[in-house]
Design a protein around this motif. Sequence first.
Motif, PDB file in Angstrom:
ATOM      1  N   ASP A  64      -1.749   1.991 -10.911  1.00 60.76           N
ATOM      2  CA  ASP A  64      -2.948   2.802 -10.719  1.00 60.76           C
ATOM      3  C   ASP A  64      -4.141   1.849 -10.735  1.00 60.76           C
ATOM      4  O   ASP A  64      -4.485   1.280 -11.778  1.00 60.76           O
ATOM      5  CB  ASP A  64      -3.062   3.844 -11.838  1.00 60.76           C
ATOM      6  N   VAL A  65      -4.761   1.674  -9.566  1.00 63.11           N
ATOM      7  CA  VAL A  65      -5.823   0.675  -9.435  1.00 63.11           C
ATOM      8  C   VAL A  65      -7.034   1.045 -10.282  1.00 63.11           C
ATOM      9  O   VAL A  65      -7.669   0.177 -10.887  1.00 63.11           O
ATOM     10  CB  VAL A  65      -6.217   0.530  -7.950  1.00 63.11           C
ATOM     11  N   ARG A  66      -7.365   2.341 -10.352  1.00 63.54           N
ATOM     12  CA  ARG A  66      -8.543   2.748 -11.116  1.00 63.54           C
ATOM     13  C   ARG A  66      -8.324   2.572 -12.607  1.00 63.54           C
ATOM     14  O   ARG A  66      -9.175   2.034 -13.322  1.00 63.54           O
ATOM     15  CB  ARG A  66      -8.881   4.206 -10.801  1.00 63.54           C
ATOM     16  N   ALA A  67      -7.177   3.027 -13.085  1.00 68.42           N
ATOM     17  CA  ALA A  67      -6.891   2.949 -14.525  1.00 68.42           C
ATOM     18  C   ALA A  67      -6.376   1.571 -14.941  1.00 68.42           C
ATOM     19  O   ALA A  67      -6.282   1.280 -16.141  1.00 68.42           O
ATOM     20  CB  ALA A  67      -5.879   4.017 -14.919  1.00 68.42           C
ATOM     21  N   LEU A 123       0.818  -1.199   0.000  1.00 73.91           N
ATOM     22  CA  LEU A 123       0.000   0.000   0.000  1.00 73.91           C
ATOM     23  C   LEU A 123       0.859   1.259   0.000  1.00 73.91           C
ATOM     24  O   LEU A 123       1.994   1.255   0.478  1.00 73.91           O
ATOM     25  CB  LEU A 123      -0.903   0.022   1.236  1.00 73.91           C
ATOM     26  N   THR A 124       0.292   2.353  -0.507  1.00 73.66           N
ATOM     27  CA  THR A 124       0.896   3.674  -0.388  1.00 73.66           C
ATOM     28  C   THR A 124      -0.135   4.614   0.231  1.00 73.66           C
ATOM     29  O   THR A 124      -1.275   4.216   0.498  1.00 73.66           O
ATOM     30  CB  THR A 124       1.340   4.229  -1.754  1.00 73.66           C
ATOM     31  N   ALA A 125       0.247   5.870   0.455  1.00 75.55           N
ATOM     32  CA  ALA A 125      -0.681   6.835   1.035  1.00 75.55           C
ATOM     33  C   ALA A 125      -1.845   7.143   0.105  1.00 75.55           C
ATOM     34  O   ALA A 125      -2.915   7.565   0.555  1.00 75.55           O
ATOM     35  CB  ALA A 125       0.066   8.125   1.386  1.00 75.55           C
ATOM     36  N   ASP A 126      -1.640   6.938  -1.176  1.00 71.36           N
ATOM     37  CA  ASP A 126      -2.699   7.135  -2.164  1.00 71.36           C
ATOM     38  C   ASP A 126      -3.494   5.837  -2.287  1.00 71.36           C
ATOM     39  O   ASP A 126      -2.957   4.820  -2.731  1.00 71.36           O
ATOM     40  CB  ASP A 126      -2.089   7.501  -3.522  1.00 71.36           C
ATOM     41  N   PRO A 127      -4.778   5.824  -1.890  1.00 76.25           N
ATOM     42  CA  PRO A 127      -5.546   4.572  -1.925  1.00 76.25           C
ATOM     43  C   PRO A 127      -5.729   4.006  -3.320  1.00 76.25           C
ATOM     44  O   PRO A 127      -6.110   2.840  -3.476  1.00 76.25           O
ATOM     45  CB  PRO A 127      -6.888   4.962  -1.313  1.00 76.25           C
ATOM     46  N   ASN A 128      -5.454   4.805  -4.341  1.00 81.17           N
ATOM     47  CA  ASN A 128      -5.601   4.330  -5.720  1.00 81.17           C
ATOM     48  C   ASN A 128      -4.283   3.866  -6.328  1.00 81.17           C
ATOM     49  O   ASN A 128      -4.243   3.468  -7.489  1.00 81.17           O
ATOM     50  CB  ASN A 128      -6.201   5.435  -6.591  1.00 81.17           C
ATOM     51  N   THR A 129      -3.209   3.931  -5.539  1.00 79.41           N
ATOM     52  CA  THR A 129      -1.896   3.543  -6.046  1.00 79.41           C
ATOM     53  C   THR A 129      -1.247   2.535  -5.116  1.00 79.41           C
ATOM     54  O   THR A 129      -1.182   2.742  -3.904  1.00 79.41           O
ATOM     55  CB  THR A 129      -0.972   4.766  -6.176  1.00 79.41           C
ATOM     56  N   VAL A 130      -0.795   1.430  -5.668  1.00 77.95           N
ATOM     57  CA  VAL A 130      -0.049   0.436  -4.901  1.00 77.95           C
ATOM     58  C   VAL A 130       1.301   0.208  -5.571  1.00 77.95           C
ATOM     59  O   VAL A 130       1.495   0.510  -6.752  1.00 77.95           O
ATOM     60  CB  VAL A 130      -0.817  -0.899  -4.790  1.00 77.95           C
ATOM     61  N   LEU A 131       2.239  -0.328  -4.785  1.00 77.76           N
ATOM     62  CA  LEU A 131       3.530  -0.735  -5.323  1.00 77.76           C
ATOM     63  C   LEU A 131       3.483  -2.220  -5.637  1.00 77.76           C
ATOM     64  O   LEU A 131       2.910  -3.009  -4.884  1.00 77.76           O
ATOM     65  CB  LEU A 131       4.647  -0.472  -4.307  1.00 77.76           C
TER      66      LEU A 131
END
Length: 249
Positions: free
Chosen positions: A26-29, A7-15
């Motif tokens: 980018d989880v959404r895209a 996880l990262t601080a951005d809920p839509n971005t993971v490593l």
Amino acid sequence: MIGTVALTADPNTVLVAMHRTIVTLDVRAKSFGKPLLEVPEDHGVDSMRFNDGKGSPGGAFIVGRMHSKWRDGEPGRLYRADVKIGKLEELLGPEEVGLPNGMAWDTARHTMYFVDTYAGTVTAYGTDEAGVPVKGANGKLQARCVVKVPKEDGIPDGMTIDRDGNLWVALAEGGALGCYDPDTGDLKRKVQLPVKKPLACTFGGPDLDQLFVTTRVEKGEGASEHWGSILSVRVPGVKGVDGGYQVST
């Protein structure tokens, strides 16, 4: 090949740690970004890949790399991956770890627990405030073996920790989750699963009272019907801690 996701601080971005790179997703895209980090050639590329990893309580990304022939004794490595500057800090070298796997933190004790699947062990390491294992004057991590899993119970893989400080370990090839007391090394309970090869476990759900378990492929006669599934397991009276630590990016 994806080894682990953090996880990262951005809920839509993971490593995502892949074969030899760590990238953003980018989880959404549903799109991958450019690599933030790439493993240097001199750290072994052929037949090696990222495996298990997690964000520490202080935002560090601790991640291991494994060799495809680990059963033959080919070693792995454990790193702190600094994705901000694109560099790896080696925590355990090839002479110190076989197959790096699950990890969990007891923040009250400043301790990181770590599974070496090849050795069949869970080892405790003292950490700094960020949850990163610290090295002693000899330049080595100060280690204490807390669990040795008998071969007849399976091989330890992924791991998490509950609110009472007990370690829950996926026993790959043992078809179960094992709950261990890190002070004594004792197996406190075993939860049998409808698969033979559980890979990793983590607590989730609104009350952190569900153990979500990933499973791997099974082949041939006798393969479990549910291999490849994600299982949800509730153990009465057992809850997890907030282990979804974010990696600083």
